[in-house]
Motif scaffolding. Sequence first.
Motif, PDB file in Angstrom:
ATOM      1  N   ASP A   1      -6.799 -29.343 -88.169  1.00  0.00           N
ATOM      2  CA  ASP A   1      -6.709 -28.022 -88.799  1.00  0.00           C
ATOM      3  C   ASP A   1      -7.949 -27.215 -88.460  1.00  0.00           C
ATOM      4  O   ASP A   1      -8.968 -27.772 -88.031  1.00  0.00           O
ATOM      5  CB  ASP A   1      -6.553 -28.147 -90.322  1.00  0.00           C
ATOM      6  CG  ASP A   1      -7.806 -28.689 -91.006  1.00  0.00           C
ATOM      7  OD1 ASP A   1      -8.818 -27.976 -91.039  1.00  0.00           O
ATOM      8  OD2 ASP A   1      -7.772 -29.838 -91.501  1.00  0.00           O
ATOM      9  N   ASN A   2      -7.853 -25.916 -88.613  1.00  0.00           N
ATOM     10  CA  ASN A   2      -9.007 -25.049 -88.371  1.00  0.00           C
ATOM     11  C   ASN A   2      -9.534 -24.485 -89.682  1.00  0.00           C
ATOM     12  O   ASN A   2      -9.979 -23.337 -89.758  1.00  0.00           O
ATOM     13  CB  ASN A   2      -8.642 -23.911 -87.405  1.00  0.00           C
ATOM     14  CG  ASN A   2      -7.633 -22.934 -88.001  1.00  0.00           C
ATOM     15  OD1 ASN A   2      -7.004 -23.224 -89.019  1.00  0.00           O
ATOM     16  ND2 ASN A   2      -7.466 -21.782 -87.363  1.00  0.00           N
ATOM     17  N   GLY A   3      -9.488 -25.315 -90.719  1.00  0.00           N
ATOM     18  CA  GLY A   3      -9.901 -24.884 -92.047  1.00  0.00           C
ATOM     19  C   GLY A   3     -11.393 -24.912 -92.271  1.00  0.00           C
ATOM     20  O   GLY A   3     -12.191 -24.834 -91.329  1.00  0.00           O
ATOM     21  N   CYS A   4     -11.769 -25.084 -93.524  1.00  0.00           N
ATOM     22  CA  CYS A   4     -13.170 -24.943 -93.937  1.00  0.00           C
ATOM     23  C   CYS A   4     -14.062 -26.082 -93.486  1.00  0.00           C
ATOM     24  O   CYS A   4     -15.289 -25.984 -93.518  1.00  0.00           O
ATOM     25  CB  CYS A   4     -13.245 -24.824 -95.448  1.00  0.00           C
ATOM     26  SG  CYS A   4     -12.507 -26.226 -96.335  1.00  0.00           S
ATOM     27  N   GLY A   5     -13.472 -27.210 -93.046  1.00  0.00           N
ATOM     28  CA  GLY A   5     -14.279 -28.347 -92.637  1.00  0.00           C
ATOM     29  C   GLY A   5     -14.818 -29.127 -93.831  1.00  0.00           C
ATOM     30  O   GLY A   5     -14.700 -28.703 -94.980  1.00  0.00           O
ATOM     31  N   ILE A   6     -15.395 -30.281 -93.534  1.00  0.00           N
ATOM     32  CA  ILE A   6     -15.970 -31.144 -94.576  1.00  0.00           C
ATOM     33  C   ILE A   6     -17.486 -31.144 -94.420  1.00  0.00           C
ATOM     34  O   ILE A   6     -17.997 -31.479 -93.344  1.00  0.00           O
ATOM     35  CB  ILE A   6     -15.437 -32.582 -94.452  1.00  0.00           C
ATOM     36  CG1 ILE A   6     -13.906 -32.581 -94.500  1.00  0.00           C
ATOM     37  CG2 ILE A   6     -16.014 -33.478 -95.544  1.00  0.00           C
ATOM     38  CD1 ILE A   6     -13.289 -33.928 -94.159  1.00  0.00           C
ATOM     39  N   PRO A   7     -18.227 -30.785 -95.452  1.00  0.00           N
ATOM     40  CA  PRO A   7     -19.695 -30.769 -95.348  1.00  0.00           C
ATOM     41  C   PRO A   7     -20.254 -32.134 -94.943  1.00  0.00           C
ATOM     42  O   PRO A   7     -19.697 -33.178 -95.300  1.00  0.00           O
ATOM     43  CB  PRO A   7     -20.144 -30.386 -96.758  1.00  0.00           C
ATOM     44  CG  PRO A   7     -18.986 -29.635 -97.330  1.00  0.00           C
ATOM     45  CD  PRO A   7     -17.764 -30.299 -96.758  1.00  0.00           C
TER      46      PRO A   7
END
Length: 243
Positions: A182-188
Motif C-alpha cells: 500500500d502507499n499509505g502512512c507507513g509504520i514508524p
Amino acid sequence: MLNNIDINQMNRLMEENKDAKQIITQLLENYHTSVSMIAHEIRNPLTLVSSSLQIMEAQHPEVKNFHNWDQTMEDIRFMCDLLNELSTFNNSSTLHHSVFSIEKLLKNIAVSFAISLDAADSSIRFSSKILPGMGDFTGDKVKLEEVILNLLQNARDAVGSEGSITLSAERKNDTIIIRCQDNGCGIPADQIDTIFDPFVTYKENGTGLGLSSAKRITEAHGGSIEVNSSPESGTVFTVTLPV
C-alpha cells in the motif's frame, strides 16, 4: 499470554531434552485448552448481554440519548471482537490441511476485497497480480485466507479514504511469495519491531492480535512474514510459503 521469546525458549528446551519435550507439550496443550475455555465462557454471556441491549434499543429508541449509551455499546462490541480474535489467535498454530489451488484462493480473495471496496463506495484503488502456474498447495485454506484478508484490511486502514493497494503472488521454484503493498502512512521505525507482538496495537479500537495471528499461521505452515515500511513509500508485507 505466552510471547514469542517464551515459545522460542521452550522450543530450544524441547530440542535438547526429550523429557522436557513431553512435559512442555502437555503444558502447552493444557494452556491452549484453558485459554479457549475461558474465552468461550466469557463470550457466551457477553453475547447475551449485547443481544439484550440491542433489543432494548430497538424497543426503546430513547435509550440512545442516555449518557454513555453509545460508548457502552461500543465497549461491548470491542470485547466480543477481542474474545473472538483471542480464540482465533490461540488456535492459529493448529492447522487443518487440505490440497487446494492457492492461485484460485488468492484470486477469490482479491475479488471479494474489491467487491467490499465497491460496496463501501471507497475511492481506494485496488489491483491484483496473481501469476499463473503456482500449482497445488497443502495447508489450511481457511487460515491462510485469514492471513491475506488481515493484511488487506490493514492496508485499507493505512491508506484511509484514498490511496492504492496491490496484492501480488508468484511461485519461485518451491516457494510461494505473496505481497500486499500500500502507499499509505507507513509504520514508524519505533513501532515496526513490535507489530507482530500479541496485544500490541497502534490502531484505535485495535486488539493487537491480527498480525500476531497472521505470523503464527504463516510459521505453522513453515513459512515467514516480513514487513518493509516507510512514511514516504508506504508498507509491503511479504508472506513466503514453502510448497
